[in-house]
Design a protein around this motif. Sequence first.
Motif, short mmCIF file in Angstrom:
data_model
loop_
_atom_site.label_atom_id
_atom_site.label_comp_id
_atom_site.label_asym_id
_atom_site.label_seq_id
_atom_site.Cartn_x
_atom_site.Cartn_y
_atom_site.Cartn_z
N GLU A 150 2.50 1.57 -3.45
CA GLU A 150 1.70 1.67 -4.48
C GLU A 150 0.44 2.27 -3.94
N PRO A 151 0.50 3.36 -3.35
CA PRO A 151 -0.91 3.95 -2.94
C PRO A 151 -2.12 3.93 -3.80
N HIS A 152 -1.59 4.36 -5.16
CA HIS A 152 -2.81 4.58 -6.25
C HIS A 152 -3.63 3.16 -6.44
N ALA A 153 -3.00 1.94 -6.16
CA ALA A 153 -3.65 0.81 -6.16
C ALA A 153 -4.68 0.26 -5.26
N TRP A 154 -4.63 1.22 -4.16
CA TRP A 154 -5.52 0.90 -2.89
C TRP A 154 -6.59 2.16 -2.96
N PRO A 155 -7.44 2.39 -3.77
CA PRO A 155 -8.36 3.43 -3.78
C PRO A 155 -9.12 3.68 -2.43
N SER A 156 -9.61 2.58 -1.82
CA SER A 156 -10.35 2.76 -0.82
C SER A 156 -9.51 3.03 0.53
N GLU A 211 -2.62 8.89 2.09
CA GLU A 211 -2.41 10.61 2.08
C GLU A 211 -1.66 11.27 3.07
N THR A 226 -7.53 5.40 0.24
CA THR A 226 -6.80 6.75 -0.01
C THR A 226 -6.54 8.20 1.06
N THR A 227 -7.45 8.26 1.85
CA THR A 227 -7.29 9.22 2.67
C THR A 227 -6.05 9.02 3.70
N MET A 263 0.94 -1.25 -0.08
CA MET A 263 0.03 0.06 -0.03
C MET A 263 0.85 1.14 -0.02
#
Length: 117
Positions: free
Chosen positions: A49-55, A61, A57-58, A46
Amino acid sequence: MGTRNITRRESALHSELEALLWAMENMLQHSTCQSFGTDCKDLIAMIKEPHAWPSFTTKLERIETLQICFPDFSITHVPIARNQISDFLAKTARSFHRELFFIGCSIPFWLRKPPLA
């Protein structure tokens, strides 16, 4: 080292993420620690590759923001077999029925394993 008993989250992965956030926030206040370890390979994925885990996101970030405060931030996979003290602290913290926070260089007597009989 540290431990905290957080309330149950939507999933184990949510709890892992919340625990890392807590550790990072506290290390900024109490230590120059820049290296973190986890037995959760998905947590490492995660962060890489944070963009691969949209749920997530907050929270991801928030981790990215905290990483800026750690010039040499790193997180590594530590198998449970090599991380028995941390695993013990986590299990002990979950057993407390009141809020628990602990940060220190050694384990206090009230968190230690009872002697084997």
